[in-house]
Design a protein around this motif. Sequence first.
Motif, PDB file in Angstrom:
ATOM      1  N   GLY A  48       0.765   9.784   6.790  1.00 32.38           N
ATOM      2  CA  GLY A  48       0.422   8.406   7.091  1.00 32.38           C
ATOM      3  C   GLY A  48      -0.934   7.963   6.577  1.00 32.38           C
ATOM      4  N   HIS A  49      -1.611   8.828   5.806  1.00 31.84           N
ATOM      5  CA  HIS A  49      -2.909   8.458   5.232  1.00 31.84           C
ATOM      6  C   HIS A  49      -2.690   7.535   4.039  1.00 31.84           C
ATOM      7  CE1 HIS A  49      -3.882  12.484   7.087  1.00 31.84           C
ATOM      8  NE2 HIS A  49      -4.648  11.623   7.749  1.00 31.84           N
ATOM      9  N   GLN A  50      -3.475   6.471   3.984  1.00 35.55           N
ATOM     10  CA  GLN A  50      -3.356   5.540   2.872  1.00 35.55           C
ATOM     11  C   GLN A  50      -3.940   6.146   1.610  1.00 35.55           C
ATOM     12  OE1 GLN A  50      -4.568   1.517   3.710  1.00 35.55           O
ATOM     13  NE2 GLN A  50      -4.587   0.957   1.545  1.00 35.55           N
ATOM     14  N   LEU A  51      -3.229   5.981   0.495  1.00 36.24           N
ATOM     15  CA  LEU A  51      -3.677   6.474  -0.810  1.00 36.24           C
ATOM     16  C   LEU A  51      -4.514   5.408  -1.510  1.00 36.24           C
ATOM     17  CD1 LEU A  51      -0.298   7.999  -2.063  1.00 36.24           C
ATOM     18  CD2 LEU A  51      -2.137   9.149  -0.835  1.00 36.24           C
ATOM     19  N   LEU A  67       0.844  -1.187   0.000  1.00 36.73           N
ATOM     20  CA  LEU A  67       0.000   0.000   0.000  1.00 36.73           C
ATOM     21  C   LEU A  67       0.882   1.240   0.000  1.00 36.73           C
ATOM     22  CD1 LEU A  67      -0.131   1.184   3.217  1.00 36.73           C
ATOM     23  CD2 LEU A  67      -1.339  -0.975   3.446  1.00 36.73           C
ATOM     24  N   PHE A  68       0.259   2.379  -0.201  1.00 38.63           N
ATOM     25  CA  PHE A  68       0.989   3.639  -0.300  1.00 38.63           C
ATOM     26  C   PHE A  68       0.398   4.633   0.688  1.00 38.63           C
ATOM     27  CE2 PHE A  68       1.276   1.397  -4.238  1.00 38.63           C
ATOM     28  CZ  PHE A  68       2.623   1.502  -4.570  1.00 38.63           C
ATOM     29  N   THR A  69       1.284   5.415   1.312  1.00 36.00           N
ATOM     30  CA  THR A  69       0.843   6.426   2.262  1.00 36.00           C
ATOM     31  C   THR A  69       1.472   7.774   1.906  1.00 36.00           C
ATOM     32  OG1 THR A  69       2.663   5.989   3.811  1.00 36.00           O
ATOM     33  CG2 THR A  69       0.613   4.741   4.137  1.00 36.00           C
ATOM     34  N   ASP A  70       0.814   8.846   2.360  1.00 38.46           N
ATOM     35  CA  ASP A  70       1.379  10.182   2.192  1.00 38.46           C
ATOM     36  C   ASP A  70       2.205  10.526   3.434  1.00 38.46           C
ATOM     37  OD1 ASP A  70      -0.436  10.948   4.186  1.00 38.46           O
ATOM     38  OD2 ASP A  70      -1.781  11.972   2.790  1.00 38.46           O
ATOM     39  N   VAL A  72       8.159  13.280  -4.107  1.00 41.80           N
ATOM     40  CA  VAL A  72       7.618  13.745  -5.386  1.00 41.80           C
ATOM     41  C   VAL A  72       7.834  15.250  -5.427  1.00 41.80           C
ATOM     42  CG1 VAL A  72       5.538  13.989  -6.780  1.00 41.80           C
ATOM     43  CG2 VAL A  72       5.952  11.877  -5.498  1.00 41.80           C
ATOM     44  N   ASN A  73       8.536  15.719  -6.455  1.00 38.44           N
ATOM     45  CA  ASN A  73       8.910  17.126  -6.596  1.00 38.44           C
ATOM     46  C   ASN A  73       8.159  17.782  -7.747  1.00 38.44           C
ATOM     47  OD1 ASN A  73      11.082  16.997  -4.600  1.00 38.44           O
ATOM     48  ND2 ASN A  73      12.091  15.690  -6.104  1.00 38.44           N
ATOM     49  N   ALA A  74       7.885  19.070  -7.588  1.00 36.40           N
ATOM     50  CA  ALA A  74       7.300  19.870  -8.669  1.00 36.40           C
ATOM     51  C   ALA A  74       8.450  20.485  -9.461  1.00 36.40           C
ATOM     52  CB  ALA A  74       6.415  20.962  -8.101  1.00 36.40           C
ATOM     53  N   THR A  75       8.383  20.361 -10.763  1.00 36.13           N
ATOM     54  CA  THR A  75       9.370  20.982 -11.635  1.00 36.13           C
ATOM     55  C   THR A  75       8.662  21.992 -12.523  1.00 36.13           C
ATOM     56  OG1 THR A  75       9.109  19.274 -13.308  1.00 36.13           O
ATOM     57  CG2 THR A  75      10.854  18.943 -11.683  1.00 36.13           C
ATOM     58  N   ALA A  76       9.403  22.930 -13.012  1.00 35.58           N
ATOM     59  CA  ALA A  76       8.826  23.947 -13.889  1.00 35.58           C
ATOM     60  C   ALA A  76       8.624  23.368 -15.277  1.00 35.58           C
ATOM     61  CB  ALA A  76       9.743  25.155 -13.964  1.00 35.58           C
ATOM     62  N   ALA A  77       7.530  23.737 -15.890  1.00 36.76           N
ATOM     63  CA  ALA A  77       7.312  23.383 -17.286  1.00 36.76           C
ATOM     64  C   ALA A  77       8.286  24.195 -18.135  1.00 36.76           C
ATOM     65  CB  ALA A  77       5.869  23.687 -17.678  1.00 36.76           C
ATOM     66  N   LYS A 107      -0.134  15.680  -5.082  1.00 38.18           N
ATOM     67  CA  LYS A 107       0.670  16.893  -4.885  1.00 38.18           C
ATOM     68  C   LYS A 107       2.110  16.509  -4.576  1.00 38.18           C
ATOM     69  CE  LYS A 107      -0.621  16.959  -0.034  1.00 38.18           C
ATOM     70  NZ  LYS A 107      -1.261  17.657   1.054  1.00 38.18           N
ATOM     71  N   PRO A 108       3.011  17.482  -4.660  1.00 37.02           N
ATOM     72  CA  PRO A 108       4.390  17.202  -4.269  1.00 37.02           C
ATOM     73  C   PRO A 108       4.452  16.843  -2.779  1.00 37.02           C
ATOM     74  CG  PRO A 108       4.233  19.296  -5.439  1.00 37.02           C
ATOM     75  CD  PRO A 108       2.836  18.851  -5.146  1.00 37.02           C
ATOM     76  N   GLY A 109       5.476  16.100  -2.398  1.00 41.65           N
ATOM     77  CA  GLY A 109       5.653  15.760  -0.993  1.00 41.65           C
ATOM     78  C   GLY A 109       6.296  14.409  -0.806  1.00 41.65           C
ATOM     79  N   HIS A 110       6.290  13.957   0.444  1.00 40.00           N
ATOM     80  CA  HIS A 110       6.863  12.667   0.802  1.00 40.00           C
ATOM     81  C   HIS A 110       5.773  11.599   0.772  1.00 40.00           C
ATOM     82  CE1 HIS A 110      10.823  14.095   2.056  1.00 40.00           C
ATOM     83  NE2 HIS A 110      10.188  15.166   2.523  1.00 40.00           N
ATOM     84  N   TYR A 111       6.149  10.439   0.241  1.00 38.52           N
ATOM     85  CA  TYR A 111       5.247   9.293   0.163  1.00 38.52           C
ATOM     86  C   TYR A 111       6.017   8.042   0.574  1.00 38.52           C
ATOM     87  CZ  TYR A 111       2.178  12.319  -2.579  1.00 38.52           C
ATOM     88  OH  TYR A 111       1.358  13.347  -2.991  1.00 38.52           O
TER      89      TYR A 111
END
Length: 161
Positions: A74-77, A68-71, A136-141, A114-118
Motif C-alpha cells: 500500500g506504499h505509494q510509488l 497514483l500507484f501503490t505496491d 510484475v514477474n521476473a523472467t529469465a534472461a 522489484k517483482p510483486g503486486h502493484y
Amino acid sequence: MIPETDLFATAFFLADHASVENGKVYVNGGFFNQMQFATFPAAANFSVVGVINVPWSAQNQLHKFQVLFTDADGHQLPGEFSGEFQITPNPDAGVGDPFLMPIAAAANAFVLAKPGHYSAVLMIDGEELSRWGFRVNATAAPGEVPGVPGGGSGPADIPWL
C-alpha cells in the motif's frame, strides 16, 4: 428513473497505448494485469485509461483527478498523473443525463523496483473511485534458468536433475 448522484468509474485499466480524441478513448493492447522483466529495477512503458461517469448533479463543478500507484504493502510509488476537469452539459443532453469523461495518460520509463503486486489507483476529488491490480514477474534472461544462482546454462547446472 432515479438520477445518479455520485461520480464513478465506468472503466479503469492499463493498456499498451491509449489516447483520447473527440471524447472517445482509442486503446491498443488494453486490459492486461501481468508484466514480465528479466532485470530489476525495470522501466515499464504503458498507458492508464479511465472513463468517469459524471452525473448531472456533478456537472458545472470543478473536479480534480489523480492516478497514483501503490505496491503490495500500500506504499505509494514515485510518479502520478493529476489534473482537473469541469463538465458543461451539452445543450442536446436531456435533463439528468450523465456525461462520460475519458482520460488517458502515458507512463514512460515507469520504474518498478522489484517483482510483486502493484495497483494503479484512480482518485476523484480525494476519494478512491477505482483500483486496477497488476503483477510484475521476473523472467529469465536468454540462456539462464530461473531460480538457479548464477543462472545456469543447461541440465548439468541444474541441481535438482
